[in-house]
Write an enzyme that holds these catalytic residues in place. Structure first.
Site, PDB file in Angstrom:
ATOM      1  N   HIS A  21       0.872  -1.144   0.000  1.00  0.00           N
ATOM      2  CA  HIS A  21       0.000   0.000   0.000  1.00  0.00           C
ATOM      3  C   HIS A  21       0.922   1.208   0.000  1.00  0.00           C
ATOM      4  O   HIS A  21       2.085   1.093   0.397  1.00  0.00           O
ATOM      5  CB  HIS A  21      -0.718  -0.221   1.334  1.00  0.00           C
ATOM      6  CG  HIS A  21      -1.602   0.793   1.882  1.00  0.00           C
ATOM      7  ND1 HIS A  21      -1.137   1.916   2.507  1.00  0.00           N
ATOM      8  CD2 HIS A  21      -2.950   0.817   1.957  1.00  0.00           C
ATOM      9  CE1 HIS A  21      -2.179   2.588   2.966  1.00  0.00           C
ATOM     10  NE2 HIS A  21      -3.291   1.944   2.637  1.00  0.00           N
ATOM     11  N   HIS A  24       2.614   1.886   3.250  1.00  0.00           N
ATOM     12  CA  HIS A  24       3.790   1.051   3.557  1.00  0.00           C
ATOM     13  C   HIS A  24       5.017   1.640   2.875  1.00  0.00           C
ATOM     14  O   HIS A  24       6.103   1.690   3.461  1.00  0.00           O
ATOM     15  CB  HIS A  24       3.598  -0.382   3.040  1.00  0.00           C
ATOM     16  CG  HIS A  24       2.395  -1.100   3.587  1.00  0.00           C
ATOM     17  ND1 HIS A  24       1.721  -2.052   2.875  1.00  0.00           N
ATOM     18  CD2 HIS A  24       1.761  -0.998   4.779  1.00  0.00           C
ATOM     19  CE1 HIS A  24       0.706  -2.520   3.604  1.00  0.00           C
ATOM     20  NE2 HIS A  24       0.707  -1.886   4.763  1.00  0.00           N
ATOM     21  N   CYS A 129     -11.494  -7.529  16.485  1.00  0.00           N
ATOM     22  CA  CYS A 129     -11.568  -7.144  15.075  1.00  0.00           C
ATOM     23  C   CYS A 129     -10.409  -7.824  14.357  1.00  0.00           C
ATOM     24  O   CYS A 129      -9.247  -7.531  14.648  1.00  0.00           O
ATOM     25  CB  CYS A 129     -11.493  -5.634  14.880  1.00  0.00           C
ATOM     26  SG  CYS A 129     -11.349  -5.219  13.115  1.00  0.00           S
ATOM     27  N   CYS A 132      -8.024  -5.353  12.490  1.00  0.00           N
ATOM     28  CA  CYS A 132      -7.026  -4.708  13.360  1.00  0.00           C
ATOM     29  C   CYS A 132      -6.119  -5.730  14.028  1.00  0.00           C
ATOM     30  O   CYS A 132      -5.073  -5.372  14.529  1.00  0.00           O
ATOM     31  CB  CYS A 132      -7.662  -3.928  14.500  1.00  0.00           C
ATOM     32  SG  CYS A 132      -8.764  -2.606  14.070  1.00  0.00           S
ATOM     33  N   CYS A 146     -16.243  -1.907  13.663  1.00  0.00           N
ATOM     34  CA  CYS A 146     -14.917  -1.310  13.790  1.00  0.00           C
ATOM     35  C   CYS A 146     -14.854  -0.145  12.801  1.00  0.00           C
ATOM     36  O   CYS A 146     -15.107  -0.335  11.615  1.00  0.00           O
ATOM     37  CB  CYS A 146     -13.832  -2.332  13.453  1.00  0.00           C
ATOM     38  SG  CYS A 146     -12.266  -1.554  13.049  1.00  0.00           S
ATOM     39  N   HIS A 149     -12.277  -0.823   9.837  1.00  0.00           N
ATOM     40  CA  HIS A 149     -12.493  -1.916   8.886  1.00  0.00           C
ATOM     41  C   HIS A 149     -13.951  -2.121   8.512  1.00  0.00           C
ATOM     42  O   HIS A 149     -14.266  -2.989   7.698  1.00  0.00           O
ATOM     43  CB  HIS A 149     -11.872  -3.213   9.431  1.00  0.00           C
ATOM     44  CG  HIS A 149     -10.387  -3.089   9.568  1.00  0.00           C
ATOM     45  ND1 HIS A 149      -9.768  -2.725  10.747  1.00  0.00           N
ATOM     46  CD2 HIS A 149      -9.399  -3.214   8.655  1.00  0.00           C
ATOM     47  CE1 HIS A 149      -8.460  -2.649  10.548  1.00  0.00           C
ATOM     48  NE2 HIS A 149      -8.212  -2.941   9.305  1.00  0.00           N
ATOM     49  N   LYS A 297      -9.649   9.133   3.624  1.00  0.00           N
ATOM     50  CA  LYS A 297      -8.892   7.950   3.942  1.00  0.00           C
ATOM     51  C   LYS A 297      -8.907   7.047   2.706  1.00  0.00           C
ATOM     52  O   LYS A 297      -9.927   6.939   2.040  1.00  0.00           O
ATOM     53  CB  LYS A 297      -9.618   7.240   5.102  1.00  0.00           C
ATOM     54  CG  LYS A 297      -8.675   6.486   5.991  1.00  0.00           C
ATOM     55  CD  LYS A 297      -9.417   5.851   7.137  1.00  0.00           C
ATOM     56  CE  LYS A 297      -8.818   4.457   7.262  1.00  0.00           C
ATOM     57  NZ  LYS A 297      -9.040   3.819   8.525  1.00  0.00           N
ATOM     58  N   LYS A 300     -10.711   0.954  -0.818  1.00  0.00           N
ATOM     59  CA  LYS A 300     -10.959   0.267  -2.089  1.00  0.00           C
ATOM     60  C   LYS A 300     -12.260   0.742  -2.713  1.00  0.00           C
ATOM     61  O   LYS A 300     -12.338   0.935  -3.915  1.00  0.00           O
ATOM     62  CB  LYS A 300     -11.027  -1.237  -1.849  1.00  0.00           C
ATOM     63  CG  LYS A 300      -9.647  -1.812  -1.636  1.00  0.00           C
ATOM     64  CD  LYS A 300      -9.581  -3.251  -2.118  1.00  0.00           C
ATOM     65  CE  LYS A 300      -8.183  -3.792  -1.950  1.00  0.00           C
ATOM     66  NZ  LYS A 300      -8.099  -4.883  -1.027  1.00  0.00           N
TER      67      LYS A 300
HETATM   68  N1  MSP Z   1       1.789  -5.793  11.035  1.00  0.00           N
HETATM   69  C1  MSP Z   1       1.564  -4.597  11.778  1.00  0.00           C
HETATM   70  C2  MSP Z   1       2.882  -4.005  12.272  1.00  0.00           C
HETATM   71  C3  MSP Z   1       3.713  -4.915  13.121  1.00  0.00           C
HETATM   72  S1  MSP Z   1       5.239  -4.175  13.570  1.00  0.00           S
HETATM   73  C4  MSP Z   1       5.882  -5.188  14.707  1.00  0.00           C
HETATM   74  C5  MSP Z   1       0.878  -3.569  10.892  1.00  0.00           C
HETATM   75  N2  MSP Z   1       0.994  -3.731   9.568  1.00  0.00           N
HETATM   76  S2  MSP Z   1       0.335  -2.808   8.430  1.00  0.00           S
HETATM   77  O1  MSP Z   1       0.474  -3.546   7.191  1.00  0.00           O
HETATM   78  O2  MSP Z   1      -0.982  -2.425   8.792  1.00  0.00           O
HETATM   79  O3  MSP Z   1       1.245  -1.525   8.293  1.00  0.00           O
HETATM   80  C6  MSP Z   1       1.067  -0.425   9.144  1.00  0.00           C
HETATM   81  C7  MSP Z   1       2.094   0.645   8.816  1.00  0.00           C
HETATM   82  O4  MSP Z   1       2.014   1.076   7.451  1.00  0.00           O
HETATM   83  C8  MSP Z   1       1.891   1.931   9.594  1.00  0.00           C
HETATM   84  O5  MSP Z   1       2.374   1.820  10.914  1.00  0.00           O
HETATM   85  C9  MSP Z   1       2.661   2.919   8.749  1.00  0.00           C
HETATM   86  O6  MSP Z   1       4.044   2.733   8.915  1.00  0.00           O
HETATM   87  C10 MSP Z   1       2.287   2.485   7.355  1.00  0.00           C
HETATM   88  N3  MSP Z   1       1.066   3.159   6.884  1.00  0.00           N
HETATM   89  C11 MSP Z   1      -0.075   2.526   6.483  1.00  0.00           C
HETATM   90  N4  MSP Z   1      -0.969   3.470   6.052  1.00  0.00           N
HETATM   91  C12 MSP Z   1      -0.442   4.691   6.154  1.00  0.00           C
HETATM   92  C13 MSP Z   1      -0.927   5.977   5.869  1.00  0.00           C
HETATM   93  N5  MSP Z   1      -2.123   6.203   5.356  1.00  0.00           N
HETATM   94  N6  MSP Z   1      -0.113   7.017   6.174  1.00  0.00           N
HETATM   95  C14 MSP Z   1       1.128   6.824   6.721  1.00  0.00           C
HETATM   96  N7  MSP Z   1       1.606   5.620   7.006  1.00  0.00           N
HETATM   97  C15 MSP Z   1       0.856   4.516   6.706  1.00  0.00           C
HETATM   98  O7  MSP Z   1       0.285  -2.661  11.428  1.00  0.00           O
END
Ligand code: MSP
Length: 475
Positions: A21, A24, A129, A132, A146, A149, A297, A300
């Site tokens: 995403h 990420h 959830c 989450c 939630c 989600h 936000k 999809k």
């Molecule tokens: N798997 C857990 C993290 C475990 S760490 C021990 C998780 N994964 S996640 O796939 O949901 O990724 C979350 C991370 O993606 C966020 O903490 C951030 O770093 C990044 N982001 C996801 N969406 C984002 C935005 N819209 N804006 C900024 N960062 C974003 O949580």
């Protein structure tokens, strides 16, 4: 601190239930900028990113695709790696929580907590959830769902093992308030201190109903709660329980870079578990802000997401990195307007930087036959920009670098080297000597952000200098 001091930097490990995403990519690229910056300063960097591959959410997705979960996560891992390659992400290691070394380390770590007497059996009932991967309270729900989600949480009622979080809260509070663990930005630190002052309950570290996970060493009918084992990636990857020398060298992490929504796991639960296991605490946790796209936000259904692969294909990897980090301050929430990407690309990269590079190199080739003595009459504060990068002020650092680029372009317009070349040989050498220094500084400052362009500019400034081919074609 000597130049060769180690710097261990991590990103969150991302859930593999879907493709990568743009969020990420945002955190990962930021971490990459830091890793490249510190390497260029001679630090011994270890940059870790990776994947969170267990838990109900992933098992559910694999089942929906009628795949064995391991086959599914193996496939997804390739998809993530492909995106990070496209973005030139220079991670030194890539952790996957289904790897044998991670599973072994988790078993040992959990056993440590158990032997310490910090684990007890209990009964859990709550609203879970799967999106989450955490329990929610009634208060957190909107219309019974939630809010993140938009799904109705499941009521779970099962035997679990609990971790004695409460026992460690005073020590965690002390570590946070004394700065032993630095939490940045300040707002996130305050959020954590306020959570700590309200008090928290012990948390459950296992799941009975989930099958896709790491079995508890003392009761294999239960698997470790996905968040608990996920956090342990930061130690399993540097050799916890397997490679003592490696572990001693790298742990504790110098920086856990995360998004702000997962700060509680990192700044409270993780330190408490480390204290129980008798391990040092991470030095710093930095939480980036969250972005919305076109004011919403990403979702999809709205179709307003930004696909990181499309972005890098449209603009190229360097430019895509630039477009993400140049939107708003890294520690704040912000909004990305997709429509403005083209405008920003053309203004800053094709014109601003591109013009400075092509004009300067062209004039050096034409007026000085490619040979120029670097001079340093132009004034700008390069160390201040480097300090900004160290403070993760990427947006501000880029603005400051673009101010130098503008200064270079204005200097050309004011000096008019094409006129100097006709009647003042000393002046034209001075002008171009100053420009070559400025350009080298810009290229060095930019290299962590734009690794390809930075390297190409520096290479092109090796004498004899030739007009540089177009760096960023107009879109
Ligand atoms: N798997 C857990 C993290 C475990 S760490 C021990 C998780 N994964 S996640 O796939 O949901 O990724 C979350 C991370 O993606 C966020 O903490 C951030 O770093 C990044 N982001 C996801 N969406 C984002 C935005 N819209 N804006 C900024 N960062 C974003 O949580």
């Amino acid at each position: 601190m000597s130049a060769s001091t180690k710097f261990y930097l991590t990103t969150p490990i991302y859930y593999v239930n879907d493709k990568p995403h743009i969020g990420h990519a945002y955190t990962t690229i930021a971490a990459d900028v830091l890793a490249r910056f510190y390497r260029s300063r001679g630090r011994d960097v270890r940059f870790l990113t990776g994947l969170d591959e267990h838990g109900a959410k992933i098992a559910e997705r694999a089942a929906a695709e009628e795949l064995d979960p391991q086959v599914f996560v193996d496939r997804q891992a390739e998809v993530f790696l492909d995106v990070w390659r496209r973005y030139n992400v220079s991670n030194d290691s890539f952790v996957r929580t289904t790897s044998e070394h991670h599973k072994r380390a988790v078993g040992m770590f959990l056993q440590k907590l158990f032997d310490k007497g910090d684990v007890y059996e209990g009964f859990y009932e709550g609203l879970y959830c799967v999106g989450c991967e955490k329990f929610l309270t009634e208060k957190e729900l909107v219309d019974g769902k939630c809010p993140d989600h938009l799904r109705v949480p499941e009521r779970l009622k099962e035997k679990n093992y609990f971790f004695k979080l409460k026992k460690y809260l005073p020590q965690v509070t002390k570590a946070v308030s004394s700065g032993a663990i630095a939490i940045e930005p300040e707002a996130r630190r305050n959020e954590i201190l306020s959570l700590l002052s309200q008090g928290l309950e012990d948390f459950s570290l296992s799941r009975q109903s989930v099958k896709w996970g790491i079995p508890l060493p003392w009761d294999p009918t239960q698997v470790c709660y996905v968040w608990v084992e996920a956090l342990q990636n930061y130690i399993s990857d540097v050799g916890y329980g397997a490679d003592d020398a490696g572990f001693q060298k790298w742990w504790p992490a110098d920086l856990h870079l995360i998004g702000k929504e997962i700060i509680k796991f990192h700044a409270i639960f993780w330190p408490a578990m480390l204290l129980s296991a008798g391990l040092p605490l991470p030095k710093k946790i930095f939480a980036n802000g969250f972005f919305t796209v076109d004011g919403r936000k990403m979702s999809k259904t709205l179709g307003n997401g930004i696909d990181p692969v499309e972005l890098s294909e449209k603009f190229g990897s360097d430019a895509a990195r630039y477009l993400l980090l140049s939107q708003f301050p890294f520690d704040e929430d912000g909004n990305i307007e997709k429509e403005r990407f083209v405008e920003k690309y053309n203004a800053d990269l094709a014109n601003g930087l591109g013009n400075l590079v092509s004009r300067t190199t062209q004039m050096i080739e034409k007026f000085l036959y490619g040979r120029v003595e670097p001079l340093r009459d132009l004034v700008y504060d390069r160390p201040a920009i480097e300090r900004r990068i160290q403070r993760l002020e990427f947006f501000e650092a880029l603005q400051d670098i673009w101010a130098i680029i503008q200064q270079g372009n204005q200097y050309i317009d004011a000096q008019k080297p094409w006129e100097q070349a006709k009647n003042d040989a000393v002046a034209v050498k001075r002008t171009l000597g100053n420009l070559v220094t400025l350009l080298l500084d810009v290229a060095e400052l930019l290299q962590p952000f734009l690794p390809d362009a930075g390297a190409r500019i520096r290479k092109n400034l090796e004498q004899p200098i030739q007009k540089m081919t177009i760096l960023f074609p107009r879109v």
